[in-house]
Design a protein around this motif. Structure first.
Motif, PDB file in Angstrom:
ATOM      1  N   GLU A  20       3.134   0.793   3.353  1.00 13.47           N
ATOM      2  CA  GLU A  20       2.837  -0.144   4.426  1.00 13.47           C
ATOM      3  C   GLU A  20       2.406  -1.499   3.897  1.00 13.47           C
ATOM      4  OE1 GLU A  20      -0.074   2.272   6.468  1.00 13.47           O
ATOM      5  OE2 GLU A  20      -1.716   1.061   5.676  1.00 13.47           O
ATOM      6  N   ASP A  21       2.493  -2.491   4.767  1.00 16.07           N
ATOM      7  CA  ASP A  21       2.091  -3.839   4.404  1.00 16.07           C
ATOM      8  C   ASP A  21       0.609  -3.864   4.066  1.00 16.07           C
ATOM      9  OD1 ASP A  21       4.654  -4.546   4.980  1.00 16.07           O
ATOM     10  OD2 ASP A  21       4.181  -5.788   6.734  1.00 16.07           O
ATOM     11  N   TYR A  22       0.267  -4.698   3.107  1.00 12.71           N
ATOM     12  CA  TYR A  22      -1.131  -4.902   2.733  1.00 12.71           C
ATOM     13  C   TYR A  22      -1.836  -5.694   3.832  1.00 12.71           C
ATOM     14  CZ  TYR A  22      -5.110  -7.062   0.321  1.00 12.71           C
ATOM     15  OH  TYR A  22      -6.360  -7.501  -0.029  1.00 12.71           O
ATOM     16  N   LEU A  23      -3.019  -5.233   4.214  1.00 15.94           N
ATOM     17  CA  LEU A  23      -3.824  -5.937   5.208  1.00 15.94           C
ATOM     18  C   LEU A  23      -5.024  -6.582   4.525  1.00 15.94           C
ATOM     19  CD1 LEU A  23      -3.935  -3.348   8.156  1.00 15.94           C
ATOM     20  CD2 LEU A  23      -2.474  -5.363   7.946  1.00 15.94           C
ATOM     21  N   ALA A  24      -5.200  -7.879   4.736  1.00 12.80           N
ATOM     22  CA  ALA A  24      -6.380  -8.570   4.220  1.00 12.80           C
ATOM     23  C   ALA A  24      -7.549  -8.320   5.162  1.00 12.80           C
ATOM     24  CB  ALA A  24      -6.099 -10.065   4.105  1.00 12.80           C
ATOM     25  N   VAL A  64       0.843  -1.199   0.000  1.00 12.84           N
ATOM     26  CA  VAL A  64       0.000   0.000   0.000  1.00 12.84           C
ATOM     27  C   VAL A  64       0.878   1.248   0.000  1.00 12.84           C
ATOM     28  CG1 VAL A  64      -1.836   1.250   1.193  1.00 12.84           C
ATOM     29  CG2 VAL A  64      -1.795  -1.249   1.257  1.00 12.84           C
ATOM     30  N   VAL A  65       0.569   2.176  -0.923  1.00  8.73           N
ATOM     31  CA  VAL A  65       1.302   3.435  -1.039  1.00  8.73           C
ATOM     32  C   VAL A  65       0.341   4.582  -0.728  1.00  8.73           C
ATOM     33  CG1 VAL A  65       2.678   4.911  -2.546  1.00  8.73           C
ATOM     34  CG2 VAL A  65       2.763   2.419  -2.837  1.00  8.73           C
ATOM     35  N   LYS A  66       0.738   5.449   0.231  1.00 10.74           N
ATOM     36  CA  LYS A  66      -0.141   6.544   0.659  1.00 10.74           C
ATOM     37  C   LYS A  66       0.603   7.879   0.617  1.00 10.74           C
ATOM     38  CE  LYS A  66      -2.786   3.782   4.026  1.00 10.74           C
ATOM     39  NZ  LYS A  66      -3.206   3.696   5.457  1.00 10.74           N
ATOM     40  N   VAL A  76      -3.760   0.767  -3.266  1.00 10.00           N
ATOM     41  CA  VAL A  76      -3.529  -0.619  -2.861  1.00 10.00           C
ATOM     42  C   VAL A  76      -2.998  -1.332  -4.103  1.00 10.00           C
ATOM     43  CG1 VAL A  76      -4.545  -2.717  -1.917  1.00 10.00           C
ATOM     44  CG2 VAL A  76      -5.401  -0.476  -1.175  1.00 10.00           C
ATOM     45  N   ALA A  77      -1.691  -1.539  -4.129  1.00 12.68           N
ATOM     46  CA  ALA A  77      -1.029  -2.049  -5.336  1.00 12.68           C
ATOM     47  C   ALA A  77      -0.887  -3.566  -5.270  1.00 12.68           C
ATOM     48  CB  ALA A  77       0.340  -1.399  -5.487  1.00 12.68           C
ATOM     49  N   PHE A  78      -1.409  -4.242  -6.280  1.00 13.33           N
ATOM     50  CA  PHE A  78      -1.321  -5.710  -6.332  1.00 13.33           C
ATOM     51  C   PHE A  78      -0.176  -6.176  -7.219  1.00 13.33           C
ATOM     52  CE2 PHE A  78      -5.582  -5.007  -4.751  1.00 13.33           C
ATOM     53  CZ  PHE A  78      -5.639  -5.921  -3.715  1.00 13.33           C
ATOM     54  N   GLY A 129     -12.056  -0.795  -9.129  1.00 14.36           N
ATOM     55  CA  GLY A 129     -11.774   0.527  -9.672  1.00 14.36           C
ATOM     56  C   GLY A 129     -11.030   1.398  -8.676  1.00 14.36           C
ATOM     57  N   PRO A 130     -10.712   2.635  -9.059  1.00 13.88           N
ATOM     58  CA  PRO A 130      -9.926   3.519  -8.199  1.00 13.88           C
ATOM     59  C   PRO A 130     -10.670   3.958  -6.942  1.00 13.88           C
ATOM     60  CG  PRO A 130     -10.687   4.698 -10.157  1.00 13.88           C
ATOM     61  CD  PRO A 130     -11.026   3.255 -10.366  1.00 13.88           C
ATOM     62  N   ASN A 131      -9.904   4.346  -5.925  1.00 10.58           N
ATOM     63  CA  ASN A 131     -10.476   4.879  -4.695  1.00 10.58           C
ATOM     64  C   ASN A 131     -11.144   6.225  -4.948  1.00 10.58           C
ATOM     65  OD1 ASN A 131      -9.997   2.883  -2.877  1.00 10.58           O
ATOM     66  ND2 ASN A 131      -8.329   3.909  -1.814  1.00 10.58           N
ATOM     67  N   THR A 132     -12.180   6.484  -4.188  1.00  8.86           N
ATOM     68  CA  THR A 132     -12.903   7.761  -4.244  1.00  8.86           C
ATOM     69  C   THR A 132     -12.994   8.312  -2.820  1.00  8.86           C
ATOM     70  OG1 THR A 132     -15.100   6.857  -3.791  1.00  8.86           O
ATOM     71  CG2 THR A 132     -14.323   6.789  -6.086  1.00  8.86           C
ATOM     72  N   GLY A 133     -13.694   9.409  -2.671  1.00  9.75           N
ATOM     73  CA  GLY A 133     -13.997   9.919  -1.335  1.00  9.75           C
ATOM     74  C   GLY A 133     -15.050   9.095  -0.633  1.00  9.75           C
TER      75      GLY A 133
END
Length: 429
Positions: free
Chosen positions: A185-189, A141-143, A155-157, A222-226
């Protein structure tokens, strides 16, 4: 009381709607407001981050309480500015608002006080960030560390996707200075849920749990939104998990901020990842979620003004807070193309018809007046919110109202709340 609400989105419409129900309310101002808010309050053309003008206005109009909706003025110190002038205002100080204003600061505090979250690294150099991603692999995950209107998380796969996010945030500056620093950060399932609490600097009192739908498309793709919609209650947060979230996350964060000399007064919003019995924090926000505010406030039975005053006065433990057992759901109607580019200025039809549906309120988010008509003026345009004793029926009523409304290229997800209904059915078996 004369009350000023700062903001002009769906969350602020919901706040104004709830504040208008208080017998203590004499007059409501909203800066800048929108056409929907204008039916309940006097809209004032002042930007949310024009702190000096807002303070002057509040002083001139003898405003007894100011309520801050969005994160931007909070992180820029509006609460401090009002308090310095002896005015009552609901929200965290600039120092406390850094929990949302800087993801790297928030991560540091969680680490220091052992609040469960994903392991992470913070970077100010893009090349170093890329090397870290290449060594860790995906998913990851990149923030963007700063404010990005809910859209600064990837959230990059795949490693390539993560590298593209680093370039976009740190070099292309798609979020401006908010991308000077990235948190990787690490991806959380698991499944996300929103857990909000009223805070008075010492105590966190939880609200009813809710669940947002971040991705733009059905099936959480799809992409994140608000946020494309939200519902409450969120059955993934059982009574036991809610108590744990309060004891292990929300109250410890209030205690931590007090320990840091930054007492937290206002709304603390924990974005949680639930995986079975495991709870971790994705991020903290320092204000009501949008669209979570709409269904949550629709379920609130206690006078919101009383609660906010108790928070300001450090007397939250003395304030009883009651909630309706009904379910509530908010379906966001967006401009076609959101969260990318979209066209504004399309005439919105059917608002009155939609508002006539039983137990439905159409909260305005990105609307404005143009040539005597209400038109779309933002990405997220309306939050059609319904309440019913049954979550399924609340969903049906919300979509019944959605189907009354039309404007060119309007877009809506058709699965808001479906995962909650499915989980309730499984829990009932």
């Amino acid at each position: 009381m004369n009350i000023l609400v700062i903001g002009g989105g769906g969350r602020e419409h919901a706040l104004v709607w709830k504040i208008a129900q208080s017998p203590r309310t004499t007059h409501i101002y909203c800066a800048p407001g929108n056409p929907g808010i204008g039916q309940l309050a006097q809209c004032v053309d002042i930007a949310v981050d024009d702190i000096e003008r807002l303070a002057d206005f509040a002083a001139d109009k003898n405003v007894d309480l100011t309520v801050v909706g969005p994160e931007l003025p909070l992180t820029e110190g509006i609460v401090d500015a009002f308090r310095e002038r002896g005015m009552r205002i609901f929200g965290p100080s600039r120092a406390a608002a850094e929990l949302e204003g800087s993801k790297s600061y928030c991560k540091m505090i969680m680490e220091k006080y052992h609040i469960p979250t994903a392991s992470h690294r913070t970077f100010r150099d893009a090349a170093e960030a890329r090397r870290y991603v290449e060594s860790k692999g995906a998913p990851i995950v990149v923030k963007a560390s700063g404010l990005a209107a809910g859209k600064g998380v990837t959230v990059a796969f795949s490693v390539d996707e993560a590298l593209e996010a680093i370039t976009s945030i740190m070099e292309d500056k798609v979020f401006g200075n908010s991308g000077d620093e990235v948190v990787i950060e690490d991806y959380l399932a698991g499944e996300e849920a929103s857990f909000l609490a009223f805070c008075d600097g010492k105590t966190a009192v939880p609200m009813v749990a809710s669940q947002d739908h971040k991705q733009v498309n059905e099936g959480d793709t799809g992409p994140n939104t608000g946020g494309m919609g939200a519902y409450s209650p969120a059955p993934i947060l059982t009574a036991e998990l809610q108590q744990r979230a309060l004891d292990e996350i929300m109250q410890p964060m209030v205690d931590a901020m007090a320990q840091e000399g930054r007492p937290f007064v206002g709304i603390l919003y924990g974005g949680l990842m639930i995986d079975g019995s495991d709870i971790k924090v994705l991020e903290f926000n320092v204000r009501f979620g949008d669209p979570e505010a709409q269904p949550v406030l629709m379920r609130l039975q206690t006078d919101l003004v009383d609660i906010m005053e108790a928070c300001i006065d450090g007397k939250l433990q003395q304030q009883a807070i009651q909630w309706s057992d009904d379910a509530a759901v908010c379906v966001v109607m967006a401009s076609g193309g959101y969260p990318g580019s979209y066209q504004k200025g399309h005439h919105i039809e059917g608002l009155q018809l939609a508002g006539a549906v039983e137990n439905v309120v159409v909260f305005h988010a990105g609307t404005t007046w143009q040539d005597g008509n209400v038109v779309n003026a933002g990405g997220r345009v309306l939050g059609v919110t319904a309440r019913h004793s049954s979550l399924q029926r609340a969903i049906e009523n919300a979509y019944c109202a959605v189907d009354c409304i039309y404007w060119q290229d309007a877009y809506v997800r058709r699965d808001i709340g479906a995962k909650g209904v499915a989980r309730m059915e499984r829990q009932a078996e």
